[in-house]
Design a protein around this motif. Structure first.
Motif, PDB file in Angstrom:
ATOM      1  N   ARG A  42      -6.696   4.782   3.811  1.00 45.78           N
ATOM      2  CA  ARG A  42      -7.537   4.299   4.923  1.00 45.78           C
ATOM      3  C   ARG A  42      -7.185   2.855   5.266  1.00 45.78           C
ATOM      4  O   ARG A  42      -7.073   2.493   6.453  1.00 45.78           O
ATOM      5  N   THR A  43      -7.002   2.048   4.260  1.00 44.60           N
ATOM      6  CA  THR A  43      -6.628   0.645   4.512  1.00 44.60           C
ATOM      7  C   THR A  43      -5.275   0.572   5.205  1.00 44.60           C
ATOM      8  O   THR A  43      -5.075  -0.228   6.140  1.00 44.60           O
ATOM      9  N   LEU A  44      -4.318   1.418   4.780  1.00 41.53           N
ATOM     10  CA  LEU A  44      -2.989   1.423   5.396  1.00 41.53           C
ATOM     11  C   LEU A  44      -3.069   1.825   6.866  1.00 41.53           C
ATOM     12  O   LEU A  44      -2.412   1.211   7.719  1.00 41.53           O
ATOM     13  N   ARG A  97      -9.145   8.558  -5.912  1.00 40.67           N
ATOM     14  CA  ARG A  97     -10.092   7.827  -5.057  1.00 40.67           C
ATOM     15  C   ARG A  97      -9.444   6.563  -4.488  1.00 40.67           C
ATOM     16  O   ARG A  97      -9.571   6.276  -3.286  1.00 40.67           O
ATOM     17  N   ARG A  98      -8.745   5.858  -5.364  1.00 38.63           N
ATOM     18  CA  ARG A  98      -8.065   4.643  -4.888  1.00 38.63           C
ATOM     19  C   ARG A  98      -6.988   4.984  -3.862  1.00 38.63           C
ATOM     20  O   ARG A  98      -6.771   4.235  -2.903  1.00 38.63           O
ATOM     21  N   GLN A  99      -6.308   6.124  -4.056  1.00 34.32           N
ATOM     22  CA  GLN A  99      -5.271   6.532  -3.103  1.00 34.32           C
ATOM     23  C   GLN A  99      -5.876   6.765  -1.728  1.00 34.32           C
ATOM     24  O   GLN A  99      -5.305   6.367  -0.701  1.00 34.32           O
ATOM     25  N   ALA A 100      -7.038   7.414  -1.689  1.00 37.62           N
ATOM     26  CA  ALA A 100      -7.704   7.636  -0.401  1.00 37.62           C
ATOM     27  C   ALA A 100      -8.104   6.305   0.232  1.00 37.62           C
ATOM     28  O   ALA A 100      -7.931   6.092   1.440  1.00 37.62           O
ATOM     29  N   GLU A 110       3.402   5.509  -5.673  1.00 38.13           N
ATOM     30  CA  GLU A 110       3.319   5.426  -7.133  1.00 38.13           C
ATOM     31  C   GLU A 110       2.167   6.280  -7.658  1.00 38.13           C
ATOM     32  O   GLU A 110       2.291   6.959  -8.681  1.00 38.13           O
ATOM     33  N   THR A 111       1.037   6.272  -6.934  1.00 35.06           N
ATOM     34  CA  THR A 111      -0.106   7.092  -7.351  1.00 35.06           C
ATOM     35  C   THR A 111       0.244   8.576  -7.267  1.00 35.06           C
ATOM     36  O   THR A 111      -0.101   9.368  -8.154  1.00 35.06           O
ATOM     37  N   ALA A 112       0.921   8.961  -6.188  1.00 34.15           N
ATOM     38  CA  ALA A 112       1.330  10.364  -6.052  1.00 34.15           C
ATOM     39  C   ALA A 112       2.255  10.771  -7.199  1.00 34.15           C
ATOM     40  O   ALA A 112       2.143  11.881  -7.739  1.00 34.15           O
ATOM     41  N   LEU A 122       0.837  -1.210   0.000  1.00 34.20           N
ATOM     42  CA  LEU A 122       0.000   0.000   0.000  1.00 34.20           C
ATOM     43  C   LEU A 122       0.866   1.252   0.000  1.00 34.20           C
ATOM     44  O   LEU A 122       0.553   2.235  -0.687  1.00 34.20           O
ATOM     45  N   LYS A 123       1.940   1.241   0.782  1.00 34.28           N
ATOM     46  CA  LYS A 123       2.847   2.388   0.757  1.00 34.28           C
ATOM     47  C   LYS A 123       3.394   2.616  -0.654  1.00 34.28           C
ATOM     48  O   LYS A 123       3.465   3.757  -1.131  1.00 34.28           O
TER      49      LYS A 123
END
Length: 1022
Positions: free
Chosen positions: A600-602, A593-596, A433-435, A427-428
């Protein structure tokens, strides 16, 4: 496809012996005749020959009544080549048989193109025409009752037919291929994700493995130094032993030399003694010379007596042999009696000995019974010990199962922890990668704004281009119409000139109709023709001026068209760029959206790892297992108790085995006691036999005849005067005196060698002295070596100790090096896992990019992508052509549009292909029209589709077929319909119109009249 010839045999209403229908030189023709005469059947014959399709579904129903077979031979021109299709049907068999031949003209001869089967041949025809029956029926063939084949289809189906016409099925295949590739890449990504997770877990251990390798390497170096020191010590000790071993070899050589010297000394001493004895013996023999001579005389007398007695020896031996034979028989009888006595005595003694042991056996039985009674409680103790052992084994088994269960539960908890850690790291990575991917979003939005502005400008240019093309088309049609009028006027003028040429000054009869003209009639005709010619000249000049003006305007308009087209040519690329930017921005929104969600999952995973709040059920189960283990006791204590109980059971089982041995021994003693009691009667019989044998031997009451014969032989031997003693005495005397012969010989030899032995004795004495001196020197050397070799035992012990130390150090080094190799292998696997992890992550990114590419291609190749764009570009052409024809047929009172999208009740946009018609009453759906209006709409759309096909490279459509439909039109509509048909003749090489209306067929230059006769329908050209 342009029809050449058509030959029919027993097809529907047509029979045998019909001439070929030749279409050569015909551009526009009308097929006319009464209803049911067979006009549409000609078109059915063409479609049945090419595609096996007609109005009737069954091929057998196409065979003429009363006939059993039919044949259609159709020749057509396509791309400059003549093709021929021959299709036959025979229904003489139960199921019917069809044949199909496909040929091409090559160097004046027909060459077969047929496949191995009808299906293959049919596919070859379709491939050559580049269209199937459905495309033909929905574009260039307005069948009777099916003029609305395209327009009456559902909106979704209309779009599919249009897609088939445009050849968009290739994009469906590409879409399917992209989906399959994306699906395969998705499966690879999922498999790769599992590999990455496993490689990540292995790579995390690299630092720990590196520390272990360093520590183990230092230990190996330390032990290696110890091994080197031990090797040096062992080498020194071995060198000392080798040096002492070399002394052993010298000691052995010296000892061997000493033994040789001693042997040589002994030999020489023996030689001296032997010589001394020989000299003494010779002197002794010489001193007895007189005695030896007297002895020789006595020897001769004794030898004479021995020879006399030897002469009586034969008779004596015979008597002696007879005496010995009887003596042997006497001894044998006595031996047999004594043997019987000894056997009986032995048996009796054995029985007495066994009888004497009876009290001892009875005492032994009593003792054994006492021991057996003492071992009775062992069986009960053994049973109790076995019950206790089973109980301990059950507790041990339960404890082992609980330990395994606890290990599994702990392993599950550890796996969950590792999984959470791996998910956290993943997730990190995804968040980072998303950023990274979202950094370019502002640039994308700026590019999209600029591209949208550019598209607005190009859309305006495209609208201007569309208007310019419409103007161009109008000018082209105007010029073509005026040029056509010029040609028609010119033809009419030439016709007038031909007619005037037939008239001369003296003609009074019309050369055409043969009627009387008279003088005034000829002049009137000439004047009328002159007036008409003047009008034609005026019309020709006007039409030519208008055509030239249209051509000049057309040239000017086409110059501006090229400029606009160059600008508008960038519109597809710009649209693709805008679509890509919109997709990128849509993807950016989705990534945000996936990053958010990932953040939350992280956070949840971080909280679980900090609190240890995971696998709660498993942890509770582990605590319950620990409590159960505590209740059962420590496994080590259970093992000790079970081992103690096993020992007690073994001892008790040994005691039980001793009981079995005691019982067997008691039984054996009892059998021996029974045997003693059974032998008592036999003892009395043996004692009686022994007494009888003693009496016989004491009285010598046996072998009486042999005794008498022995006495008789003794008397004869005494009378003979020979006795072995006398012969022996004579022989002994000769033998006793025989030494005098040897001594006589010795006397002679002693006289010969006495002097020689004295010289040998002196030389042997001197050699003996030398050997004694050498032996003393060797003994001194050996004594010195022995002093040095006393240190060999100590050197051997020191070497063995050094060797043992070296072996221990080497074994330790081997173990440590093996451990080091294992640690290095672990480190290497971890490093390889890290490298593989990088490669796997690179492959994952590459696969993700490729999957994204194929996902984009799937969307691009889909119905909403390239297909929709191509349909969107084709629809304006269809609208333009259809409205052009519709304007001609309705005096610009009707106008149609296609709508490719519509709003749904849910608020979404759905793909469709609705037809909207605008007239004086407003805009309505196609379904609101019927009759003549519907036919005009169908005709306009159908011709537009046909012209579209003609412009597409995928299919060449050069023939237009119109079957009926004119009856629904009024007179004005028919006239406009014919004008519309005439206007498109430049786009088609061949146009066939089928009608039964008499006034309509006269409007066409060529007529094919179909007549129905009792022998079948026939055709004729007019």
């Amino acid at each position: 496809m342009i029809p050449r010839t058509l030959v029919l045999r027993n097809f529907m209403c047509y029979r045998d012996e019909l001439p070929p229908l030749d279409f050569a030189g015909i551009q526009i023709a009308c097929l006319s005749g009464e209803n049911g005469a067979g006009k549409s059947a000609l078109l059915d014959a063409m479609t049945w020959a090419l595609w096996g399709e007609a109005r009737l579904k069954s091929d057998d129903d196409l065979i003429a009544l009363g006939a059993q077979e039919m044949e259609v031979d159709f020749t057509f021109l396509l791309d400059g080549h003549d093709y021929r299709v021959i299709r036959k049907r025979n229904k003489t068999r139960k199921t019917g048989v069809s044949t199909l031949d496909f040929q091409v003209r090559n160097n004046g001869a027909w060459k077969a193109l047929s496949g191995a089967t009808i299906r293959e041949t049919q596919q070859s025809i379709i491939s050559t025409l580049r269209m199937d029956y459905d495309i033909f029926a929905n574009s260039a063939y307005l069948r009777q009752g099916h003029a609305d084949e395209f327009t009456k289809k559902e909106p979704g189906r209309r779009k599919q037919v249009l897609a088939d016409i445009l050849g968009l099925d290739i994009y469906e295949k590409l879409e399917t291929g992209s989906k399959e590739r994306a699906r395969g890449l998705d499966g690879q990504l999922k498999g790769l994700e599992g590999q990455i997770a496993e490689l990540g877990r292995q790579a995390e251990k690299r630092a720990a493995y590196a520390q272990l390798v360093a520590a183990q390497a230092a230990l190996v170096d330390q032990i290696g130094a110890a091994v080197a020191a031990a090797e040096a010590a062992y080498a020194d000790a071995s060198a000392r032993v080798q040096a002492l071993d070399a002394l052993k070899a010298r000691r052995a050589a010296a000892d061997a030399e000493l033994r040789r010297l001693h042997a040589e000394q002994n030999e020489r001493a023996a030689a001296v003694a032997r010589l001394q004895r020989a000299i003494a013996e010779a002197q002794h023999i010489l001193a007895r010379r007189a005695e030896i001579n007297a002895g020789l005389a006595q020897l001769q007398a004794a030898q004479a007596e021995r020879e006399r007695l030897d002469g009586l020896r034969g008779a004596y031996d015979a008597l002696q042999a007879r005496q010995r034979a009887h003596a042997d028989a006497l001894r044998e009888a006595e031996r047999q009696l004594r043997s019987d006595l000894a056997i009986a005595t032995s048996k009796a003694n054995d029985i007495r000995e066994r009888a004497a042991r009876r009290p001892k056996v009875e005492a032994e039985i009593a003792r054994l019974n006492s021991q057996l009674e003492g071992l009775a409680p062992a069986a009960r103790d053994l049973a109790e010990a076995r019950v206790r052992r089973d109980e301990l084994r059950e507790r041990q088994r339960s404890a082992s199962q609980l330990v395994l269960q606890r290990n599994e539960l702990q392993h599950k908890i550890d796996l969950k922890h590792d999984s959470l850690v791996g998910t956290r790291e993943e997730l990190k990575r995804k968040i980072k990668e998303t950023a990274d991917r979202l950094r370019d979003e502002p640039a994308w939005r700026a590019d999209l704004a600029r591209a949208s502005e550019e598209r607005a400008r190009l859309d305006a240019d495209a609208a201007a281009l569309e208007q310019a093309r419409a103007d161009e088309h109008e000018l082209v049609e105007r010029s073509a119409t005026r040029r056509s009028e010029c040609e028609a006027i010119k033809a009419r003028g030439e016709d007038i000139n031909r007619k005037l040429a037939l008239l001369d000054a003296d003609a009074h009869v019309c050369p055409l109709c043969k009627s009387e003209l008279g003088e005034d009639g000829v002049g009137h005709i000439q004047a009328e023709y002159a007036r008409e010619r003047a009008e034609l000249r005026s019309l020709f000049s006007s039409a030519k001026r208008e055509a030239d003006a249209a051509d000049a305007r057309l040239a000017e308009l086409r110059g501006s068209l090229k400029t606009i087209e160059r600008r508008v040519a960038a519109l597809p690329d710009l649209a693709g760029r805008i679509a890509r930017l919109e997709r990128e921005l849509h993807t950016a929104d989705e990534l945000r959206r996936r990053q958010a969600d990932d953040q939350r999952t992280l956070d949840d995973i971080q909280l679980q790892l900090v609190k240890g709040d995971y696998e709660r059920g498993t942890r509770g189960e582990r605590d319950r297992v620990d409590a159960a283990l505590a209740a059962l006791g420590e496994p080590a204590a259970l093992d000790r108790e079970l081992t103690r109980m096993e020992g007690r059971i073994a001892a008790l089982e040994q005691q039980l085995g001793a009981q079995a041995g005691l019982r067997a021994e008691i039984e054996m003693k009892r059998r021996a006691l029974a045997e003693i009691e059974a032998e008592t009667p036999a003892l009395h019989e043996l004692e009686e036999r022994i007494g009888e044998l003693h009496t016989t031997l004491e009285l010598e009451d046996f072998a009486q005849a042999d005794r008498v014969a022995i006495k008789r032989a003794e008397a004869e031997i005494a009378a003979l005067g020979y006795a072995p003693e006398l012969a022996a005495a004579a022989t002994a005397a000769a033998r006793d005196l025989a030494h005098w012969a040897a001594e006589g010989q010795q006397l002679g030899r002693a006289e010969e060698r006495e002097e020689r032995d004295r010289g040998d004795l002196e030389r042997a004495s001197q050699a003996l002295e030398r050997s004694a001196a050498q032996a003393e020197a060797a003994e001194a050397q050996i004594a010195a070596l022995d002093d040095e070799l006393r240190n060999l035992a100590l050197a051997l012990r020191e070497r063995d100790a050094a060797q043992a130390e070296l072996k221990a150090r080497r074994n330790e080094l081997l173990v440590r090096e093996r451990d080091l190799a294992e640690r290095r292998a672990d480190l290497k696997r971890a490093e390889e896992a890290a490298a593989d992890l990088l490669e796997a992550e690179a492959r994952r990114r590459a696969l993700a990019e490729r999957k994204g590419l194929f996902d984009e291609l799937t969307l691009a190749f889909g119905k909403k992508g390239v297909q929709a764009l191509l349909i969107e570009t084709a629809i304006p052409e269809i609208e333009r052509e259809a409205n052009h024809l519709l304007g001609r047929m309705t005096d610009n009172q009707m106008h149609l549009t296609f709508e490719t999208q519509r709003d749904t009740k849910k608020g979404d946009v759905a793909e469709t292909l609705d037809i909207k018609i605008a007239d004086g009453l407003g805009t309505r759906d196609y379904d609101a029209f019927s009759g003549g209006e519907a036919f005009r709409l169908n005709f306009a759309i159908r011709v537009a589709l046909a012209k579209l096909l003609a412009r597409r490279a995928g299919a060449r459509l050069e023939t237009l077929v119109i079957d009926e439909g004119f009856g629904s039109q009024d007179a004005k509509g028919r006239e406009r319909l014919v004008e519309a048909i005439t206007s498109v003749q430049g786009d088609f090489k061949h146009i066939l119109v089928i009608t039964h209306i008499q006034e309509l067929k006269d409007l066409f230059p060529v007529q094919i009249e179909i007549t129905k006769t009792p022998q079948g329908s026939v055709w004729a050209l007019a």
